[in-house]
Write a protein that holds these residues in place. Structure first.
Motif, mmCIF file in Angstrom:
data_model
loop_
_atom_site.group_PDB
_atom_site.id
_atom_site.type_symbol
_atom_site.label_atom_id
_atom_site.label_comp_id
_atom_site.label_asym_id
_atom_site.label_seq_id
_atom_site.Cartn_x
_atom_site.Cartn_y
_atom_site.Cartn_z
ATOM 1 N N PHE A 94 6.084 -6.218 24.756
ATOM 2 C CA PHE A 94 6.654 -6.263 23.408
ATOM 3 C C PHE A 94 5.509 -6.354 22.401
ATOM 4 N N VAL A 95 4.545 -7.221 22.682
ATOM 5 C CA VAL A 95 3.380 -7.389 21.812
ATOM 6 C C VAL A 95 2.549 -6.111 21.767
ATOM 7 N N ILE A 96 2.328 -5.504 22.932
ATOM 8 C CA ILE A 96 1.552 -4.256 22.983
ATOM 9 C C ILE A 96 2.274 -3.155 22.215
ATOM 10 N N GLY A 97 3.587 -3.032 22.418
ATOM 11 C CA GLY A 97 4.351 -2.027 21.693
ATOM 12 C C GLY A 97 4.313 -2.251 20.192
ATOM 13 N N SER A 98 4.340 -3.504 19.774
ATOM 14 C CA SER A 98 4.256 -3.816 18.346
ATOM 15 C C SER A 98 2.927 -3.360 17.763
ATOM 16 N N LEU A 99 1.855 -3.591 18.512
ATOM 17 C CA LEU A 99 0.541 -3.143 18.061
ATOM 18 C C LEU A 99 0.494 -1.626 17.942
ATOM 19 N N LEU A 100 1.032 -0.924 18.927
ATOM 20 C CA LEU A 100 1.059 0.537 18.885
ATOM 21 C C LEU A 100 1.851 1.033 17.685
ATOM 22 N N GLY A 101 2.903 0.319 17.335
ATOM 23 C CA GLY A 101 3.693 0.709 16.175
ATOM 24 C C GLY A 101 2.917 0.630 14.876
ATOM 25 N N THR A 102 1.957 -0.280 14.790
ATOM 26 C CA THR A 102 1.163 -0.388 13.561
ATOM 27 C C THR A 102 0.212 0.794 13.399
ATOM 28 N N ILE A 103 -0.135 1.453 14.501
ATOM 29 C CA ILE A 103 -1.031 2.610 14.422
ATOM 30 C C ILE A 103 -0.372 3.748 13.651
ATOM 31 N N HIS A 104 0.929 3.955 13.910
ATOM 32 C CA HIS A 104 1.645 5.089 13.313
ATOM 33 C C HIS A 104 2.558 4.672 12.169
ATOM 34 N N PHE A 105 2.472 3.411 11.759
ATOM 35 C CA PHE A 105 3.419 2.885 10.786
ATOM 36 C C PHE A 105 3.422 3.697 9.495
ATOM 37 N N ASP A 106 2.244 4.071 9.001
ATOM 38 C CA ASP A 106 2.177 4.799 7.736
ATOM 39 C C ASP A 106 2.859 6.158 7.824
ATOM 40 N N TRP A 107 2.809 6.801 9.015
ATOM 41 C CA TRP A 107 3.483 8.095 9.178
ATOM 42 C C TRP A 107 4.998 7.920 9.120
ATOM 43 N N TRP A 108 5.508 6.904 9.800
ATOM 44 C CA TRP A 108 6.947 6.671 9.790
ATOM 45 C C TRP A 108 7.426 6.309 8.382
#
Length: 408
Positions: A159-173
């Protein structure tokens, strides 16, 4: 002359033994509250203690968003969903007047109101699948992990790892089409927003009643408890409705003290970023961590982060509750497919929550309590993801004829 011992007197029940895990949890809650209050202020310590209360309520009431949705989808039983509608109804009645006024007990408050768009739909749908594979939502992952479920520690890690990955692409979303942040109380006023919300919750509850009666003839009754009186509230299990009332009250206290409603998963992204730094990865290069609030959180200790502190409190509170219930017994005997489901589910939960502006707490519970349109959109998309997740569960858990109800 002999004297009767109070602990063994007729009609006076004994307190359950805490054991080492319970004592550790109790010491952490007490000392944590005092130390955090001394270092970061009284409000900080109080929010840690509120987190502990949330953990106790979640565990003792077994208040699971995941299991309630799965039981309705797979078995047509809607008691859990109806209690969720009660939870939301109580929340909007309390929250809307304060949020529309902008202050509560003299303190400035704001709701969890975010844009509603493609990112919310995609993220909530992912989160919904992750709920069923990971075995819990955000709150469910924390309280079951704190309660001694070793498998949920795997879910929490990813869950923590997935959350971090989400911050990488957050600006695109975020750049994808969306409706600006909008709340029902902004559109209809506090009274009008409450009325619209109650009509929606009532309609959903009515649908669950119709479906359940059509499939089973009668509505499911709450199970009887082996404990009664103060013993039931100390050791559990609590009535589901009592759990809902406690969660609403503690969320309202969070709003009053923190100035915003209860949230969970922004802390997971922060933990992931802190961990990435330990491995030489620099998250500050990503747009998500360049916003002032996130940049400040990343530069400070996690103990300075309110959401992290409350999450730690939930874990400690659930550990204490599990010990009081006599159910704290971690086991590492986890089937491989179940571990795989925890990995995949955790990644979907983390990534989905980040791009959808929250989880079942920050977007669904607190979002709808704030009247945010994104909270309602999140609920629809997440429910659709749960439908798919329920269909995928048999491959991971080999459960085809029975519905498991013991997760978050």
């Amino acid at each position: 002359m002999a004297f009767a011992q109070p602990s063994t007197a007729v009609g006076v029940p004994k307190l359950p033994p805490l054991g080492a895990p319970g004592l550790v949890a109790l010491v952490v809650l007490v000392l944590g509250t005092l130390l955090l209050g001394a270092v970061y202020g009284t409000a900080h310590g109080a929010l840690f203690l509120i987190g502990g209360g949330l953990g106790i309520a979640l565990y003792h009431a077994a208040f699971g968003f995941t299991s309630a949705w799965r039981v309705f989808i797979a078995d047509g039983r809607g008691r859990g969903l109806r209690v969720q509608m009660l939870l939301l109804a109580l929340a909007v009645i309390l929250f809307f007047p304060a949020l529309s006024n902008g202050t509560l007990f003299g303190n400035e408050v704001r709701g969890n109101i975010s844009p509603a768009g493609i990112g919310v739909i995609a993220g909530a749908f992912m989160f919904g699948i992750g709920m069923q594979l990971g075995g819990g939502c955000a709150s469910g992952t924390l309280f079951t992990a704190g309660g001694g479920n070793a498998r949920m520690l795997v879910t929490l890690l990813f869950f923590v790892i997935g959350s971090l990955l989400g911050t990488i692409h957050f600006d695109w979303w975020v750049s994808l089409p969306s409706v600006p942040p909008t709340s029902l109380f902004q559109l209809f006023g506090a009274a009008g927003g409450i009325a619209v919300s109650l009509i929606l919750f009532g309609a959903i509850a009515a649908i669950t009643i119709f479906v359940e009666r059509r499939r089973h003839g009668t509505l499911e009754q709450a199970p009887s408890s082996p404990r009664h009186g103060w013993q039931r509230y100390l050791r559990g299990p609590w009535p589901l409705v009592a759990g809902a009332v406690a969660l609403v009250a503690l969320n309202f206290l969070t709003l009053a003290i923190a100035g915003r409603p209860w949230g969970i998963t922004s802390a997971f992204a922060l933990w992931g970023a802190k961990g990435a730094q330990l491995f030489g990865i620099d998250p500050t290069q990503w747009a998500y961590w360049q916003t002032p609030g996130n940049a400040k959180a990343l530069s400070q200790s996690v103990l300075a982060d309110v959401t992290s502190v409350m999450d730690f409190g939930i874990i400690a509170g659930a550990m204490l509750a599990a010990t009081l219930a006599g159910r704290f017994a971690p086991s590492l005997d986890i089937p491989l497919r179940s571990v795989l489901a925890a990995v995949v589910g955790g990644l979907l939960l983390g990534y989905g929550a980040r791009i959808a502006y929250g989880c079942n707490i920050g977007a669904y519970f607190s979002g709808i309590a704030s009247g945010s349109l994104h909270g309602y959109l999140w609920a629809v998309a997440a429910f659709a993801g749960n439908v798919l997740g329920v269909r995928l569960r048999p491959w991971f858990f080999l459960e085809r004829s029975s519905i498991r109800r013991n997760d978050g």
